[in-house]
Design an enzyme around this catalytic site. Sequence first.
Site, mmCIF file in Angstrom:
data_model
loop_
_atom_site.group_PDB
_atom_site.id
_atom_site.type_symbol
_atom_site.label_atom_id
_atom_site.label_comp_id
_atom_site.label_asym_id
_atom_site.label_seq_id
_atom_site.Cartn_x
_atom_site.Cartn_y
_atom_site.Cartn_z
ATOM 1 N N ASP A 146 0.833 -1.213 0.000
ATOM 2 C CA ASP A 146 0.000 0.000 0.000
ATOM 3 C C ASP A 146 0.864 1.258 0.000
ATOM 4 O O ASP A 146 1.212 1.748 -1.054
ATOM 5 C CB ASP A 146 -1.102 -0.010 1.054
ATOM 6 C CG ASP A 146 -0.658 -0.445 2.437
ATOM 7 O OD1 ASP A 146 0.520 -0.245 2.790
ATOM 8 O OD2 ASP A 146 -1.503 -0.970 3.184
ATOM 9 N N THR A 147 1.256 1.758 1.154
ATOM 10 C CA THR A 147 2.033 3.006 1.146
ATOM 11 C C THR A 147 3.454 2.788 0.616
ATOM 12 O O THR A 147 4.158 3.751 0.334
ATOM 13 C CB THR A 147 2.164 3.575 2.568
ATOM 14 O OG1 THR A 147 2.871 2.620 3.358
ATOM 15 C CG2 THR A 147 0.819 3.874 3.169
ATOM 16 N N VAL A 196 -8.987 -6.196 3.150
ATOM 17 C CA VAL A 196 -9.411 -7.496 2.625
ATOM 18 C C VAL A 196 -8.744 -8.628 3.397
ATOM 19 O O VAL A 196 -7.692 -8.435 4.010
ATOM 20 C CB VAL A 196 -9.096 -7.624 1.116
ATOM 21 C CG1 VAL A 196 -9.955 -6.684 0.281
ATOM 22 C CG2 VAL A 196 -7.614 -7.382 0.838
HETATM 23 N N1 HPA Z 1 -5.663 -7.134 4.722
HETATM 24 C C1 HPA Z 1 -4.831 -7.859 5.504
HETATM 25 N N2 HPA Z 1 -3.608 -7.448 5.832
HETATM 26 C C2 HPA Z 1 -3.213 -6.250 5.355
HETATM 27 C C3 HPA Z 1 -4.032 -5.467 4.537
HETATM 28 C C4 HPA Z 1 -5.330 -5.926 4.204
HETATM 29 O O1 HPA Z 1 -6.133 -5.284 3.491
HETATM 30 N N3 HPA Z 1 -3.326 -4.357 4.219
HETATM 31 C C5 HPA Z 1 -2.105 -4.487 4.829
HETATM 32 N N4 HPA Z 1 -2.024 -5.615 5.518
#
Ligand code: HPA
Length: 226
Positions: A146-147, A196
């Site tokens: 993500d980041t 998710v």
């Molecule tokens: N789900 C589970 N673990 C995670 C997520 C996610 O959306 N994002 C970062 N770690």
Amino acid sequence: MADFPVIRKDSADKGIVIEDDWPGYGLDLFTYPEHYRGDLENVYIPHGVIVNRTECLARRIVEDMEDRHVVALCVLKGGYKFCADLVEAIKSVSCNTARHKTVRVEFIRLKSYLNDQSTEDLQIIGPEDLSVVRGKNVLIIEAIVDTGKTMRALLQHVETFQPKAVKVAGLLVKRVPNVAGILPDYVGFVIPNRFVVGYALDYNEYFRDLNHICVISEQGKLKYRL
Ligand code: HPA
Ligand code: MG
């Protein structure tokens, strides 16, 4: 020995984009563990779709990697299913071709989430000694980016062991401002900024045993909250 059958070079493949308004599939259309009844909102990415997409990534990885020896670095715990399926797919698309690979798998554990929130402190727990990567082609296999902060820290850590080259395969990339500007070389799906679970992704260690990637329900969040 057969050469590798070159597939369509699609340099534009930046991942399958799942739009913000994607409602997912109804839970009644798929099978899933009975103990999670009520804890899920929908089936966001069905297991079969994940597996096929992973095979596509494997073909591109085999096309791109010249070296026969690859060190796959599996980012635990969330990456264990993606890693297992990707490494299998790399073996099966490359065997019986001139590009057959020997893949050594190493594991590293990162931890930064509590409930569904990222915490500032990132812990790298894993083999102290990653010196097996020295001079090797490394493929980091991560379930979610993500980041990019986690990935940046991990790349810095791996670089200290002087690999020949490092590539990153990420099954999911979340559409959030990527502060570190680091995106995987191989992306399965680009998804909205939603939490998710499934396919080894957890919510406080639950849901790793779910095959599909799903969105957790409010009931699920409450039930497994710490
Ligand atoms: N789900 C589970 N673990 C995670 C997520 C996610 O959306 N994002 C970062 N770690
Ligand atoms: Mg987790």
